[in-house]
Structures are given as structure tokens and as C-alpha cells.
Scaffold this motif. Structure first.
Motif, PDB file in Angstrom:
ATOM      1  N   ALA A  27       3.152  -4.554 -13.282  1.00 41.45           N
ATOM      2  CA  ALA A  27       4.171  -4.448 -12.239  1.00 41.45           C
ATOM      3  C   ALA A  27       3.645  -3.691 -11.014  1.00 41.45           C
ATOM      4  O   ALA A  27       3.909  -4.086  -9.877  1.00 41.45           O
ATOM      5  N   PHE A  28       2.892  -2.595 -11.231  1.00 37.94           N
ATOM      6  CA  PHE A  28       2.412  -1.829 -10.078  1.00 37.94           C
ATOM      7  C   PHE A  28       1.394  -2.629  -9.272  1.00 37.94           C
ATOM      8  O   PHE A  28       1.230  -2.416  -8.067  1.00 37.94           O
ATOM      9  N   GLU A  29       0.693  -3.573  -9.917  1.00 35.44           N
ATOM     10  CA  GLU A  29      -0.241  -4.425  -9.184  1.00 35.44           C
ATOM     11  C   GLU A  29       0.515  -5.423  -8.315  1.00 35.44           C
ATOM     12  O   GLU A  29       0.055  -5.785  -7.228  1.00 35.44           O
ATOM     13  N   ALA A  30       1.678  -5.854  -8.790  1.00 45.69           N
ATOM     14  CA  ALA A  30       2.527  -6.719  -7.955  1.00 45.69           C
ATOM     15  C   ALA A  30       3.014  -5.961  -6.728  1.00 45.69           C
ATOM     16  O   ALA A  30       3.097  -6.517  -5.624  1.00 45.69           O
ATOM     17  N   GLU A  31       3.295  -4.667  -6.895  1.00 48.60           N
ATOM     18  CA  GLU A  31       3.706  -3.842  -5.756  1.00 48.60           C
ATOM     19  C   GLU A  31       2.564  -3.716  -4.747  1.00 48.60           C
ATOM     20  O   GLU A  31       2.777  -3.754  -3.527  1.00 48.60           O
ATOM     21  N   LEU A  32       1.357  -3.548  -5.257  1.00 47.72           N
ATOM     22  CA  LEU A  32       0.193  -3.446  -4.376  1.00 47.72           C
ATOM     23  C   LEU A  32      -0.062  -4.769  -3.659  1.00 47.72           C
ATOM     24  O   LEU A  32      -0.400  -4.787  -2.465  1.00 47.72           O
ATOM     25  N   LEU A  33       0.116  -5.869  -4.359  1.00 45.19           N
ATOM     26  CA  LEU A  33      -0.109  -7.194  -3.777  1.00 45.19           C
ATOM     27  C   LEU A  33       0.813  -7.451  -2.592  1.00 45.19           C
ATOM     28  O   LEU A  33       0.398  -8.037  -1.586  1.00 45.19           O
ATOM     29  N   ARG A  34       2.050  -7.004  -2.679  1.00 42.05           N
ATOM     30  CA  ARG A  34       2.981  -7.262  -1.577  1.00 42.05           C
ATOM     31  C   ARG A  34       2.599  -6.480  -0.324  1.00 42.05           C
ATOM     32  O   ARG A  34       2.772  -6.964   0.797  1.00 42.05           O
ATOM     33  N   VAL A  35       2.069  -5.264  -0.506  1.00 38.73           N
ATOM     34  CA  VAL A  35       1.648  -4.476   0.655  1.00 38.73           C
ATOM     35  C   VAL A  35       0.463  -5.138   1.338  1.00 38.73           C
ATOM     36  O   VAL A  35       0.422  -5.278   2.567  1.00 38.73           O
ATOM     37  N   ILE A  36      -0.504  -5.561   0.536  1.00 39.80           N
ATOM     38  CA  ILE A  36      -1.694  -6.206   1.092  1.00 39.80           C
ATOM     39  C   ILE A  36      -1.307  -7.476   1.849  1.00 39.80           C
ATOM     40  O   ILE A  36      -1.800  -7.736   2.963  1.00 39.80           O
ATOM     41  N   SER A  37      -0.422  -8.276   1.261  1.00 39.67           N
ATOM     42  CA  SER A  37       0.002  -9.532   1.900  1.00 39.67           C
ATOM     43  C   SER A  37       0.709  -9.264   3.222  1.00 39.67           C
ATOM     44  O   SER A  37       0.471  -9.958   4.221  1.00 39.67           O
ATOM     45  N   SER A  41      -4.105   5.895  -0.003  1.00 35.91           N
ATOM     46  CA  SER A  41      -4.862   6.145  -1.227  1.00 35.91           C
ATOM     47  C   SER A  41      -5.795   4.990  -1.551  1.00 35.91           C
ATOM     48  O   SER A  41      -5.461   3.821  -1.358  1.00 35.91           O
ATOM     49  N   THR A  42      -6.971   5.328  -2.053  1.00 38.45           N
ATOM     50  CA  THR A  42      -7.942   4.304  -2.475  1.00 38.45           C
ATOM     51  C   THR A  42      -7.996   4.177  -3.995  1.00 38.45           C
ATOM     52  O   THR A  42      -8.845   3.459  -4.525  1.00 38.45           O
ATOM     53  N   ARG A  43      -7.101   4.855  -4.681  1.00 36.60           N
ATOM     54  CA  ARG A  43      -7.072   4.796  -6.142  1.00 36.60           C
ATOM     55  C   ARG A  43      -6.216   3.599  -6.569  1.00 36.60           C
ATOM     56  O   ARG A  43      -5.034   3.717  -6.861  1.00 36.60           O
ATOM     57  N   VAL A  44      -6.839   2.446  -6.557  1.00 39.76           N
ATOM     58  CA  VAL A  44      -6.176   1.195  -6.911  1.00 39.76           C
ATOM     59  C   VAL A  44      -7.017   0.495  -7.972  1.00 39.76           C
ATOM     60  O   VAL A  44      -8.191   0.831  -8.166  1.00 39.76           O
ATOM     61  N   PRO A  45      -6.448  -0.480  -8.691  1.00 40.62           N
ATOM     62  CA  PRO A  45      -7.231  -1.221  -9.688  1.00 40.62           C
ATOM     63  C   PRO A  45      -8.476  -1.850  -9.072  1.00 40.62           C
ATOM     64  O   PRO A  45      -8.466  -2.277  -7.912  1.00 40.62           O
ATOM     65  N   TRP A  46      -9.539  -1.923  -9.858  1.00 42.68           N
ATOM     66  CA  TRP A  46     -10.835  -2.355  -9.328  1.00 42.68           C
ATOM     67  C   TRP A  46     -10.782  -3.749  -8.730  1.00 42.68           C
ATOM     68  O   TRP A  46     -11.471  -4.030  -7.753  1.00 42.68           O
ATOM     69  N   ARG A  47      -9.972  -4.658  -9.285  1.00 43.02           N
ATOM     70  CA  ARG A  47      -9.964  -6.024  -8.759  1.00 43.02           C
ATOM     71  C   ARG A  47      -9.283  -6.116  -7.394  1.00 43.02           C
ATOM     72  O   ARG A  47      -9.436  -7.100  -6.688  1.00 43.02           O
ATOM     73  N   PHE A  48      -8.528  -5.061  -7.020  1.00 42.42           N
ATOM     74  CA  PHE A  48      -7.919  -5.015  -5.688  1.00 42.42           C
ATOM     75  C   PHE A  48      -8.679  -4.095  -4.742  1.00 42.42           C
ATOM     76  O   PHE A  48      -8.275  -3.933  -3.593  1.00 42.42           O
ATOM     77  N   LYS A  49      -9.767  -3.498  -5.220  1.00 40.79           N
ATOM     78  CA  LYS A  49     -10.458  -2.458  -4.450  1.00 40.79           C
ATOM     79  C   LYS A  49     -10.946  -2.980  -3.096  1.00 40.79           C
ATOM     80  O   LYS A  49     -10.657  -2.389  -2.047  1.00 40.79           O
TER      81      LYS A  49
END
Length: 284
Positions: A170-180, A210-218
Motif C-alpha cells: 500500500a505504501f508503494e501505491a502512495e509513492l507511485l501517485r506522488v511520482i506520477s 526523503s530518499t528512503r524509498v523501496p529500491w525499485r522506486f529509487k
């Protein structure tokens, strides 16, 4: 004894025929109000202990089994626990729960009324765009989705999107929306952007960069941070009740894509945001 306990809680006496394992499973899965449930579990465990102790006294000490003593012991246990632990949950405000509380001899703890909060979606400042976004995940891990809506200072939709991110949390989905949202703002040359989200995680990573994100989104997140330096942006939090259009765009049933206008799916939600009526958030 078991029939008496079941009668106190308004349950079927036939449950007294259960084996001990079945009874314990039933006791821990039964749907009751929080106060009744805690006393029900307490009653089951206390009665098992009381019956075992009474049996040993009869077998080894030649005592006589007196069922009334066990009932008095159970009620005394309920009262002592009720006095010692003030946070024992709340009863449902129903007559059935009140009868159970009365049978046990403890104080009814009435459920407080819900806290009602008005939630408004407000348009951004003049010449600014507000980007409301949301993310969703199917299971953990499961397929993740993100969606969002860009609206101008008049409340008109300037674009909306839905993207899919494969398997994730779920938190990766949150990160994906910010990037998009950042990528789309850069693509269309929007330099005054107000990010609004119903996730404290999103607000945190945008505020602190913050740069502390999952490696595949780094890699893609670092690129988004570079794009963010070229944008004059603000960040704010909004409750889910005020983030309905973005929530619809993040739904797994929404087709993937980008639309430079408002799609039919979110028309009603956008109109409601522009009306004088607010959304209501209930906290129980």
C-alpha cells in the motif's frame, strides 16, 4: 454452570455441549460489543478455572460442590475487574446489552456519540493548480494502483490520471501517485502546484524530500525530486472524505490513462466539492 453463564450473556444454552476447544474458538470469534466481549472472555476463562478448582477440592479435600458459590465468584470477578480497569470498552446502546450488563452486576459504559467533522475541498490560489491523488493496493502484496486529479483555482478539472504499478504494498501505491503527479506536472509545464493527499506518508516524504524509498522506486524517485526543484509547490493533508475524486481515479476498476479533462466517473464528486455542502467525517 455453563448454561448459567450463557444465560447471563443471552446466548443459546445448547453451546454448553461444545468441547472445550470449540468453546474457546467460539468465545474468541463471537461478535459482541467491546465491553460485553471482554467480560464474556473473562467469564469463560474464570469459569474454567473455578470448575477445575472446585473439582480438586471435591476430589482431594472432600468438599461439597455448591454451584451458587461459583456464580458468586464469577460476579465478584466481574465487579473487581470493572473497578480495576476503567477502560473496558463500551456497550452497544441497546436494551439487550443493558440486560447483560445488569446480569453481571457491573456498570454500563455507554458508547459515546461519534465526533462529526466537516471536511471541505478548497480551490488553490490564483494561477495555482491543486493535485489531489490517491493510491490503492489489492492485498499485501498485490497489484497497486494510483490516480489523481488536477484542478485550477476555479475548481475546473485540468487533467486526471490512473496508473498501475504491478505488485507491491500500500505504501508503494502512495509513492507511485506522488511520482506520477510530479511527472505530469513537469510534462505540462505546471510550475505552481499544490499537492494534497489523505496519506501522512505522502505528506512526510514530500515535506522532507526523503530518499528512503523501496529500491525499485529509487531511481525514478530521485528523478522526481530533481523535477520538484523546478516547481513552486505546497503540501497539505486532507481527510479521505474530501478526496473522493482522486479516490475514484485510483480505483482498480478505472481504466489506465491520462485525460486532459474531467471524466464522467468523477463529475458528480467534483460538483459536490464545488458546492456549499461539505463532507462529513465520523469518528467513533
Amino acid at each position: 454452570m455453563w448454561c448459567a453463564l450463557l444465560n447471563w450473556f443471552g446466548l443459546d444454552e445448547g453451546l454448553s455441549c461444545y468441547g472445550i476447544h470449540e468453546l474457546l474458538v467460539f468465545a474468541w470469534t463471537l461478535q459482541l460489543s467491546s465491553q460485553i466481549k471482554k467480560f464474556w472472555k473473562l467469564g469463560v476463562i474464570s469459569l474454567i478455572w473455578a470448575l477445575w478448582t472446585a473439582r480438586n477440592k471435591c476430589h482431594f479435600d472432600d468438599k461439597t460442590f455448591i454451584h451458587q458459590e461459583i456464580l458468586v465468584f464469577l460476579k465478584a470477578t466481574f465487579i473487581e475487574v470493572d473497578n480495576s480497569f476503567p477502560k473496558m470498552g463500551h456497550m452497544d446502546n441497546k436494551w439487550k446489552d443493558y440486560l447483560v450488563i445488569w446480569q453481571m452486576g457491573v456498570r454500563p459504559r455507554v458508547r459515546p456519540p461519534p465526533e462529526m467533522t466537516s471536511v471541505y475541498w478548497s480551490p488553490p490560489a490564483y494561477l495555482w493548480l491543486k493535485a489531489n491523488s490517491d493510491g490503492s493496493a489489492m492485498e499485501a502484496p498485490g497489484r497497486i494502483y494510483a490516480g489523481g486529479v488536477f484542478r485550477d483555482w476555479r475548481g475546473f478539472v485540468r487533467g486526471c490520471f490512473h496508473v498501475e504499478g504491478g505488485l507491491g504494498f500500500a505504501f508503494e501505491a502512495e509513492l507511485l501517485r506522488v511520482i506520477s503527479a510530479i511527472q505530469l506536472a513537469h510534462r505540462w509545464g505546471w510550475n505552481k502546484l499544490w499537492f494534497e493527499a489523505d496519506s501522512s506518508y505522502v505528506v512526510h516524504i514530500l515535506s522532507t524530500k526523503s530518499t528512503r524509498v523501496p529500491w525499485r522506486f529509487k531511481a525514478i524517485w530521485n528523478q522526481a525530486l530533481l523535477l520538484l526543484e523546478r516547481i513552486d509547490y505546497r503540501i497539505s493533508h486532507i481527510f479521505r472524505e474530501g478526496n473522493v475524486p482522486a479516490d475514484i481515479m485510483a480505483s482498480p476498476h478505472t481504466p489506465e490513462g491520462w485525460w486532459p479533462f474531467g471524466v464522467d466517473l468523477i463529475c458528480d464528486a467534483v460538483v459536490r466539492d464545488l458546492s456549499v455542502h461539505s463532507h462529513v467525517r465520523c469518528k467513533f
